[in-house]
Design an enzyme around this catalytic site. Structure first.
Site, mmCIF file in Angstrom:
data_model
loop_
_atom_site.group_PDB
_atom_site.id
_atom_site.type_symbol
_atom_site.label_atom_id
_atom_site.label_comp_id
_atom_site.label_asym_id
_atom_site.label_seq_id
_atom_site.Cartn_x
_atom_site.Cartn_y
_atom_site.Cartn_z
ATOM 1 N N CYS A 68 0.823 -1.220 0.000
ATOM 2 C CA CYS A 68 0.000 0.000 0.000
ATOM 3 C C CYS A 68 0.853 1.265 0.000
ATOM 4 O O CYS A 68 0.473 2.274 -0.576
ATOM 5 C CB CYS A 68 -0.976 0.002 1.177
ATOM 6 S SG CYS A 68 -0.186 -0.148 2.765
ATOM 7 N N HIS A 350 -1.548 1.496 7.332
ATOM 8 C CA HIS A 350 -2.078 1.381 5.973
ATOM 9 C C HIS A 350 -1.927 2.737 5.285
ATOM 10 O O HIS A 350 -2.207 3.768 5.883
ATOM 11 C CB HIS A 350 -3.553 0.966 6.040
ATOM 12 C CG HIS A 350 -4.178 0.729 4.695
ATOM 13 N ND1 HIS A 350 -3.616 -0.108 3.742
ATOM 14 C CD2 HIS A 350 -5.302 1.238 4.136
ATOM 15 C CE1 HIS A 350 -4.392 -0.104 2.669
ATOM 16 N NE2 HIS A 350 -5.413 0.705 2.875
HETATM 17 C C1 LIG Z 1 -9.412 0.529 2.474
HETATM 18 O O1 LIG Z 1 -9.614 -0.790 1.998
HETATM 19 C C2 LIG Z 1 -9.585 -1.784 2.993
HETATM 20 C C3 LIG Z 1 -9.782 -3.134 2.360
HETATM 21 O O2 LIG Z 1 -9.518 -3.173 1.027
HETATM 22 C C4 LIG Z 1 -10.664 -1.550 4.029
HETATM 23 O O3 LIG Z 1 -10.559 -2.506 5.055
HETATM 24 C C5 LIG Z 1 -10.502 -0.160 4.600
HETATM 25 O O4 LIG Z 1 -11.583 0.091 5.463
HETATM 26 C C6 LIG Z 1 -10.479 0.874 3.496
HETATM 27 N N1 LIG Z 1 -10.205 2.149 4.112
HETATM 28 C C7 LIG Z 1 -11.008 3.182 3.960
HETATM 29 C C8 LIG Z 1 -10.708 4.361 4.824
HETATM 30 O O5 LIG Z 1 -11.920 3.222 3.159
#
Ligand SMILES: *[C@@H]1O[C@H](CO)[C@@H](O)[C@H](O)[C@H]1NC(C)=O
Ligand SMILES: [Zn+2]
Length: 396
Positions: A68, A350
């Site tokens: 990521c 992340h």
């Molecule tokens: C980003 O993607 C992941 C899974 O693909 C998910 O768990 C996460 O909530 C997402 N984050 C946001 C802030 O949308």
């Protein structure tokens, strides 16, 4: 062609050249017609370049195992127009000096071609590019998650090396020893910059490189001395305060504030020829077209790394860096076009990105892409900010 419009465009371009290419206003006194012809030439070339067919760019990147950090940074770079167009037109193949195949640049361009494909791909796999990157920077081969800012620095550095317009081994030019003569600061800075370009000159430098000035003032003899360093991003400290919100301006003020150095920690004073109690201040001597601002959230202590989750608010359309530039440089306005976010903890984090296009802001979370309202950009997770010099906003 309605002449006044052209005149205006040329004038604006001239002023921006004078203001941002380190030209002294007095040396920019070239005849109008020469300026007119060369600028029109530039404008025509620029128009031609913008002609490549492009998709929306609203395409995600697959996470191929803890990638990521790479996906977020690539999206930010993919929205750096000057770099994107340079890649997609393959202009680097003509410009680079080295005869070696630009393996990483080709792989990076391949990813960008996917992201900007007119057919509109679902999602792009950055695998080939990541392998090329790990070959170039073995330090990144480990499995653990990497820091996006560190990745960005390595990536720009490697890309620059491949597409450098200068030969790899260039004898250092003779520097006329001007240190002890009283030459003007701007001339000294310009000479240092010229020296830099003799070795390192690429589209990466055109876009991302600026010059920092560190001025040292000796409290014993009052001597001032300056050193100039090239930078590709500003890494800003976050002020430690009890409140939970600080502004980007406060981070910049802290970065650029006068720092007291005691005799043990100060460099040698040129005049006293010994270490003396001094003060030091950092300012921006030369503004890059794109300024990458890193909010230094991670502090490494002896045994661990900790993360600051302070919310740093930042301007979106009018960041004025003039106050951190040379004296009397006037306003220097930048516009935000991409943000890289870090959520979670040091070890379990992340990375995501928000990037701007004609339709607004888009949130890139690996393979998913969603539109996002501008008022949701501010967050305690903002980590790296990408600003573009707003040439329309140059006044003076
Ligand atoms: C980003 O993607 C992941 C899974 O693909 C998910 O768990 C996460 O909530 C997402 N984050 C946001 C802030 O949308
Ligand atoms: Zn001194």
């Amino acid at each position: 062609m309605p002449e006044p419009v052209v005149e205006k465009t040329c004038e604006a371009l001239c002023r921006s050249l004078v203001a941002h290419n380190g030209l002294q206003p007095e040396s920019a006194d070239i005849s109008r017609s020469v300026v007119y012809t060369s600028l029109m030439g530039l404008l025509l070339v620029a128009d031609k370049k913008a002609d490549i067919p492009l998709g929306s760019g609203q395409v995600g990147l697959r996470n191929i195992g803890n990638t990521c950090f790479l996906n977020a940074v690539v999206q930010c770079l993919s929205h750096t127009r000057g770099l994107r167009d340079y890649c997609l037109t393959k202009a680097y193949l003509q410009e680079k000096h080295s005869k070696q195949e630009p393996v990483l640049m080709n792989a990076f361009t391949h990813v960008l071609s996917g992201l900007w494909d007119v057919q509109g791909q679902d999602c792009v796999n950055p695998g080939r590019f990541y392998s090329a990157f790990k070959d170039a920077v073995p330090y990144f081969s480990g499995y653990s998650q990497q820091d996006a800012q560190e990745f960005l620095r390595f990536l720009l550095d490697r890309l620059h090396t491949e597409i450098n317009r200068r030969p790899a081994k260039c004898p250092p030019s003779e520097t006329t020893e001007t240190k002890h003569k009283t030459i003007r600061l701007a001339e000294q800075a310009a000479a240092m910059w010229k020296k830099h370009l003799e070795r390192d000159d690429s589209r990466i430098v055109d876009l991302f490189s600026g010059q920092l000035r560190s001025s040292l003032h000796c409290s014993v003899c009052s001597h001032y001395s300056n050193t100039f360093d090239v930078f590709c991003d500003l890494s800003l400290p976050i002020p430690k305060r009890s409140g939970d919100t600080v502004s980007l301006k406060e981070c910049l003020d802290l970065f650029s504030q006068v720092e007291k150095l005691d005799a043990e920690n100060a460099p040698l004073c040129e005049r006293c020829r010994r270490r003396t109690e001094s003060t030091k201040r950092l300012t921006i001597q030369r503004f890059p077209k794109v300024i990458v601002i890193h909010l230094n959230r991670f502090t490494t202590s002896r045994y661990s790394i900790s993360k600051s989750t302070v919310c740093v608010t930042f301007p979106i359309n009018h960041l004025d860096l003039g106050p951190y530039g040379p004296v009397d440089c006037g306003p220097v306005l930048y516009k935000l076009y991409a943000v890289c976010y870090h959520s979670g903890t040091v070890n379990m984090g992340h990375y995501t990105a928000c990037c701007r296009d004609e339709d607004g802001w888009w949130y890139y979370n690996d393979s998913s892409v969603q539109q996002v309202p501008e008022d949701q950009l501010q967050s305690s997770q903002a980590y790296v900010l990408f600003y573009q010099l707003d040439s329309n906003a140059i006044r003076k």
